[in-house]
Design a protein around this motif. Structure first.
Motif: not given
Length: 461
Positions: A200-205, A210-220, A249-255
Motif C-alpha cells: 500500500v505504501q509503495s502504491i501511494l508513494s 504528482v504533488f511537487p510538495s511531496y516530492c520535495l518533502g519526501s526527498g529531503l 532515493l530522489v531520482g524518481d522524484r526529480i523525474v
C-alpha cells in the motif's frame, strides 16, 4: 573471533623471534568493546530519527510553499484587470507571454535557492552538507520543485477573482498537499510490519509523486535517512551510503517534477489558444422569437446581407448570432447572450445599455476574445476578430472595465511599452502627442496618480 585472531597473531609474532627464551616478552594485547545495540534500542533510535527528519522536511515545505503563492499574485491581477487580454490584443503571442513570465519567475527562484544553499554552507548542516553528492541532490530537489510548481500554479490563475484569496489558496494547497502526503507516507512506513502495508505504501508513494510538495518533502527525508545510515556504517566499518540520485532515493522524484513542469507549461499554453471546443455539456436554446421591430430589422440586415450588398460593406464590426451559455454549479445552463446581431459602421459611436446581468460585459469579452462564444461569431473587416487582432496588432483598441495598467510604470513608460508591442515606428512623437492630449505629462508612477488620471491612462492605450 577477536580473541582467536589475537592468539594467532601472537603465535606468528613469537615464532619470528630469534631467541626462544625471550619470546614470551613479545605479544599483542586486544581490548574488545562490543557495540551494545539491541533491536529495541535500534527501533527507538530509528523512530526518533524519522520524526526528526520529518520535522526538518516540514520546516522546509512551510518556507517554500510561499513560492507559488508569491508567483500567482501578479498574474491574478493581470487576469482580473484584463491587462493580459490587452497585451494579447496588442499582438503578444500566448507562448511569448508565458515563456517570458516563466523565465522571469525562475530566475528569481534561483536567487532564493542560492540563499538557501549559502545558509546550509554557513551553518554547516551535516545532514545536507557532509557529502558533495548530497548537496547536489538537495539543489536539484529545490530547483525542480520550482520548475514544476511555478507552471502548475499558472493553471490556477483563472480560478480566482482577487489576489488575496489567490495567495492564501495557493499557499494552503502547496503546504497541506505536502504535509498530508508526507504524514501519510510516514505513518505507512512506521506500520510496515502490518501484512500488506508495504505494498500500500509503495502504491501511494507513486501516486503522491504528482504533488511537487511531496516530492520535495519526501526527498529531503530520504536524503537525511541516507546520511544517517552512512554515519551508522562508519561505526561498523561498512559503507551504507547510497547514491542520492538513484531511483530508490530522489531520482524518481526529480523525474516526476520534470514531467510535471513540461505538462503544466503545455497546459497553460493550450488554455490561452483560440480553440473552440465542441459543446457536449448543454444544448444551445433557440433564439427568442419575440423581438422589437428595430431589433428584428437589424438582425435581418446582418444575417441576410452579402458581400455584394451596400449595407454589408459599410459595417466595420459585425456580430452574427453571438451566443454565450454558462453552466451553473447545479448543472443547468445559463443563457447570458441570446443570438445577438448588430453592425457598427465607420465613424459610428456604439454602446450597450441594459440592466445588471443583461450580458453587456460578456458581449465585450467575446468581442475582444477574452472568452469564446458558444455559437455565432464576431467579424472585424469581414474576418474573425480573434484572427484579425492576432494578424494585425493595434487594429482593436480596448479600455477594460478595471484599471489594466501596471502601477510601477509612469504614463510615458506604459505608453512606450504598448507602442512597441503594436509596432508604431515614430513612437516618441505618438507618445508625446497622446500625453499632451490627455494631460499626462507628469513622470509620476501610475500607482501614485489619482483615480481619474489612471482612467485617462487606460483610455490612452
Amino acid at each position: 573471533m577477536p580473541s582467536y585472531l589475537n592468539v594467532m597473531n601472537n603465535l606468528i609474532l613469537r615464532s619470528k623471534v630469534s631467541q626462544p627464551h625471550i619470546a614470551e616478552q613479545f605479544g599483542i594485547s586486544t581490548y574488545s568493546h562490543p557495540f551494545t545495540l539491541d533491536s529495541d534500542l535500534l527501533s527507538q533510535q530509528s523512530l526518533e530519527q524519522r520524526i526528526s527528519d520529518f520535522g526538518v522536511a516540514i520546516t522546509v515545505l512551510c518556507a517554500y510553499a510561499f513560492v507559488p503563492a508569491a508567483v500567482i499574485l501578479y498574474l491574478v491581477r493581470e487576469f482580473v484587470t484584463q491587462e493580459k487580454r490587452l497585451l494579447f490584443i496588442c499582438g503578444v503571442k500566448p507562448w511569448v507571454y508565458w515563456l517570458s513570465t516563466f523565465i522571469w519567475d525562475l530566475v528569481y527562484y534561483l536567487i532564493l535557492i542560492s540563499l538557501t544553499m549559502t545558509l546550509i554552507k554557513i551553518f554547516n548542516i551535516s545532514a545536507f552538507n557532509s557529502r558533495p553528492l548530497t548537496t547536489q541532490a538537495i539543489f536539484c530537489l529545490l530547483f525542480f520543485y520550482g520548475w514544476s510548481s511555478i507552471p502548475l500554479v499558472y493553471c490556477l490563475v483563472r480560478l480566482f477573482k482577487d489576489t488575496g484569496t489567490a495567495f492564501m489558496a495557493a499557499f494552503c494547497i502547496w503546504l497541506f498537499s505536502g504535509m498530508l502526503t508526507c504524514i501519510a507516507d510516514l505513518m505507512l512506513t512506521l506500520y510496515s510490519w502490518v501484512p500488506g502495508m508495504i505494498r500500500v505504501q509503495s502504491i501511494l508513494s507513486r501516486f503522491f509523486l504528482v504533488f511537487p510538495s511531496y516530492c520535495l518533502g519526501s526527498g529531503l527525508v530520504h536524503l537525511m535517512r541516507n546520511e544517517l545510515m552512512a554515519d551508522f556504517g562508519r561505526t561498523v566499518d561498512a559503507d551504507f551510503y547510497v547514491n542520492p540520485f538513484s531511483m530508490s532515493l530522489v531520482g524518481d522524484r526529480i523525474v516526476a517534477m520534470v514531467c510535471i513542469g513540461f505538462v503544466a507549461l503545455l497546459a497553460v499554453y493550450v488554455l490561452d489558444l483560440d480553440l473552440r471546443w465542441p459543446n457536449f455539456f448543454y444544448k444551445i436554446p433557440a433564439g427568442d422569437t419575440i423581438l422589437d421591430g428595430d431589433v428584428r430589422i437589424e438582425r435581418d440586415r446582418i444575417l441576410h446581407s452579402t458581400k455584394t450588398t451596400t449595407e454589408a460593406n459599410h459595417d466595420i464590426l459585425q456580430a452574427k448570432n453571438l451566443t454565450k451559455c454558462f453552466r451553473r454549479a447545479t448543472g443547468q445552463s445559463l443563457l447570458a447572450v441570446d443570438h445577438l446581431c448588430f453592425g457598427i459602421s465607420k465613424g459610428q459611436c456604439f454602446g450597450l445599455l441594459g440592466i445588471n446581468g443583461a450580458g453587456k460585459t460578456t458581449t465585450f469579452k467575446m468581442i475582444t476574445g477574452d472568452i469564446h462564444p458558444t455559437s455565432g461569431d464576431c467579424l472585424l473587416y469581414e474576418k474573425q476578430i480573434r484572427h484579425q487582432a492576432r494578424e494585425h496588432p493595434g487594429s482593436i483598441g480596448y479600455c477594460p472595465q478595471f484599471d489594466a495598467v501596471d502601477g510601477y510604470l509612469t504614463s510615458r513608460e506604459a505608453l512606450m511599452c504598448y507602442a512597441k508591442l503594436i509596432g508604431i515606428v515614430d513612437r516618441e512623437h505618438v507618445v508625446n502627442m497622446t500625453l499632451r492630449k490627455f494631460h499626462m505629462e507628469s513622470f509620476e508612477l501610475i500607482a501614485e496618480e489619482c483615480e481619474g488620471r489612471i482612467r485617462d491612462c487606460c483610455d490612452s492605450f
